[in-house]
Design a protein around this motif. Structure first.
Motif, short mmCIF file in Angstrom:
data_model
loop_
_atom_site.label_atom_id
_atom_site.label_comp_id
_atom_site.label_asym_id
_atom_site.label_seq_id
_atom_site.Cartn_x
_atom_site.Cartn_y
_atom_site.Cartn_z
N ASN A 1 15.86 -7.63 -34.78
CA ASN A 1 16.00 -6.63 -35.85
C ASN A 1 15.85 -7.04 -36.98
O ASN A 1 16.40 -6.30 -38.09
CB ASN A 1 17.21 -5.04 -35.63
N HIS A 2 16.36 -8.20 -36.91
CA HIS A 2 15.75 -8.99 -38.39
C HIS A 2 14.44 -8.24 -38.99
O HIS A 2 13.52 -7.78 -38.48
CB HIS A 2 15.50 -10.55 -37.98
N GLY A 3 14.81 -7.97 -40.67
CA GLY A 3 14.16 -7.07 -41.45
C GLY A 3 13.79 -5.56 -41.61
O GLY A 3 13.39 -5.67 -41.69
N ASN A 4 14.98 -5.55 -40.06
CA ASN A 4 14.57 -3.87 -40.25
C ASN A 4 16.46 -2.96 -40.73
O ASN A 4 16.79 -3.77 -41.69
CB ASN A 4 15.05 -2.96 -39.38
N TYR A 5 16.28 -1.87 -41.19
CA TYR A 5 16.95 -1.09 -41.85
C TYR A 5 18.73 -0.23 -41.20
O TYR A 5 17.62 0.25 -40.14
CB TYR A 5 16.70 -0.53 -43.24
N ILE A 6 19.39 0.05 -41.39
CA ILE A 6 20.27 0.56 -40.81
C ILE A 6 20.16 2.30 -41.51
O ILE A 6 20.09 2.23 -43.01
CB ILE A 6 21.96 0.82 -40.42
N VAL A 7 19.81 3.40 -41.07
CA VAL A 7 19.52 4.49 -42.13
C VAL A 7 19.82 5.21 -41.71
O VAL A 7 20.53 5.54 -40.79
CB VAL A 7 18.15 4.47 -42.37
N SER A 8 20.06 6.95 -42.42
CA SER A 8 20.16 8.05 -42.15
C SER A 8 18.99 8.30 -41.83
O SER A 8 17.91 8.26 -43.36
CB SER A 8 20.62 8.91 -43.34
N LEU A 9 18.11 9.13 -40.63
CA LEU A 9 17.17 9.89 -40.86
C LEU A 9 16.71 10.99 -41.73
O LEU A 9 15.79 11.51 -42.10
CB LEU A 9 16.35 9.71 -39.67
N GLY A 10 17.39 11.66 -41.23
CA GLY A 10 18.25 12.77 -42.30
C GLY A 10 17.40 12.01 -44.00
O GLY A 10 16.86 13.24 -44.75
N GLU A 11 17.74 11.54 -45.00
CA GLU A 11 18.00 11.35 -45.46
C GLU A 11 16.53 11.25 -46.12
O GLU A 11 15.72 11.18 -46.54
CB GLU A 11 18.94 10.15 -46.53
N VAL A 12 15.84 10.03 -45.49
CA VAL A 12 15.22 9.51 -45.27
C VAL A 12 13.83 10.55 -45.45
O VAL A 12 12.64 10.32 -45.59
CB VAL A 12 13.97 8.14 -43.99
N THR A 13 13.84 11.43 -44.64
CA THR A 13 12.63 12.47 -44.23
C THR A 13 12.56 13.40 -45.41
O THR A 13 11.97 14.13 -45.77
CB THR A 13 13.29 13.70 -43.07
N ARG A 14 14.08 13.86 -45.88
CA ARG A 14 13.99 14.24 -47.06
C ARG A 14 13.59 14.12 -48.52
O ARG A 14 12.71 14.12 -48.87
CB ARG A 14 15.66 14.62 -47.76
N TRP A 15 13.63 12.46 -48.44
CA TRP A 15 13.00 11.38 -49.29
C TRP A 15 11.57 11.74 -49.29
O TRP A 15 10.39 12.07 -49.99
CB TRP A 15 13.31 9.96 -49.45
N LEU A 16 10.80 11.60 -47.54
CA LEU A 16 9.06 11.98 -48.12
C LEU A 16 9.28 12.85 -48.48
O LEU A 16 7.67 13.62 -48.26
CB LEU A 16 9.45 11.62 -45.72
N ALA A 17 9.62 14.41 -47.76
CA ALA A 17 8.90 15.57 -48.53
C ALA A 17 9.45 15.50 -49.80
O ALA A 17 8.85 16.18 -50.41
CB ALA A 17 10.54 16.67 -47.88
N GLU A 18 9.93 15.05 -50.90
CA GLU A 18 10.04 14.77 -52.32
C GLU A 18 8.72 14.55 -52.41
O GLU A 18 7.99 14.57 -53.28
CB GLU A 18 11.27 14.18 -52.96
N GLN A 19 8.21 12.73 -51.76
CA GLN A 19 6.90 12.02 -52.18
C GLN A 19 5.97 12.47 -51.84
O GLN A 19 5.05 13.77 -52.67
CB GLN A 19 6.88 10.92 -51.09
#
Length: 199
Positions: free
Chosen positions: A118-136
């Motif tokens: 997983n080098h180069g990957n991120y540990i995320v809250s997918l809920g937060e990522v989804t909310r950010w995508l919705a804003e975009q």
């Protein structure tokens, strides 16, 4: 009353027309909406896009944690870091263990297949990522309707999908309309994309 009887008694349903109707405001549905708007803007065209989400907000029905490879996000938004995407914690170490009743054994990193690195990957809250995508998406002019599930697929006379209908509101437990009854709405599109998630 059956849904058809309700429609006959209280109908017709209100409808709204769009170029594209997307069912599901998860990462796939939102990325689709964003890319359509980006392509339309690059071609100097207007495309109306609506996203329907059954959850109270985008990200409400998303798994909480994930490891994310940012390659697709980079293709969608090369400047995602500058835009404040919630990818804050890079993966710092991979460990793969074989568990037994008495303990565990660590697999040497050289023996791990690439899909476990997983080098180069991120540990995320997918809920937060989804909310950010919705804003975009909303910033690009995508309409998002949270709190409405797609209850019915609508077809043309020759069997092509022409959109969806939201569920009726104000139905009692026994299926009868209450004083708050309201027919669902039709969202009609030239194209309908079903992005209903992993299930």
């Amino acid at each position: 009353m059956t849904p058809q009887q309700l429609l006959e008694q209280y109908g017709p349903r209100e409808s709204m027309d769009y170029d594209v109707v997307i069912v599901g405001a998860g990462p796939a549905g939102l990325a689709t909406a964003i890319r359509l708007k980006q392509l339309a803007a690059a071609a100097d065209r207007e495309v109306s896009v609506v996203v329907l989400e059954k959850g109270s907000e985008p990200g409400a029905h998303i798994l909480s944690g994930a490891i994310m490879d940012p390659i697709a996000l980079t293709e969608l938004f090369p400047d995602w870091k500058d835009k404040g995407a919630p990818l804050k914690q890079p993966v710092t170490e991979d460990e793969f263990l074989f568990l037994s009743e008495t303990g565990f054994k660590t697999t040497p990193h050289g023996l791990l297949p690439d899909c476990f690195k997983n080098h180069g990957n991120y540990i995320v809250s997918l809920g937060e990522v989804t909310r950010w995508l919705a804003e975009q998406a909303e910033g690009l002019g995508v309409e998002i309707f949270p709190g409405f599930a797609a209850a019915e697929v609508l077809y043309t006379e020759d069997g092509a999908v022409r959109g969806i209908a939201t569920g009726n509101m104000g139905i009692s437990k026994d299926g009868e309309p209450t004083e708050n009854f309201q027919l669902g709405m039709e969202l009609l599109g030239k194209y309908t994309v079903f992005a209903e998630g992993s299930r």
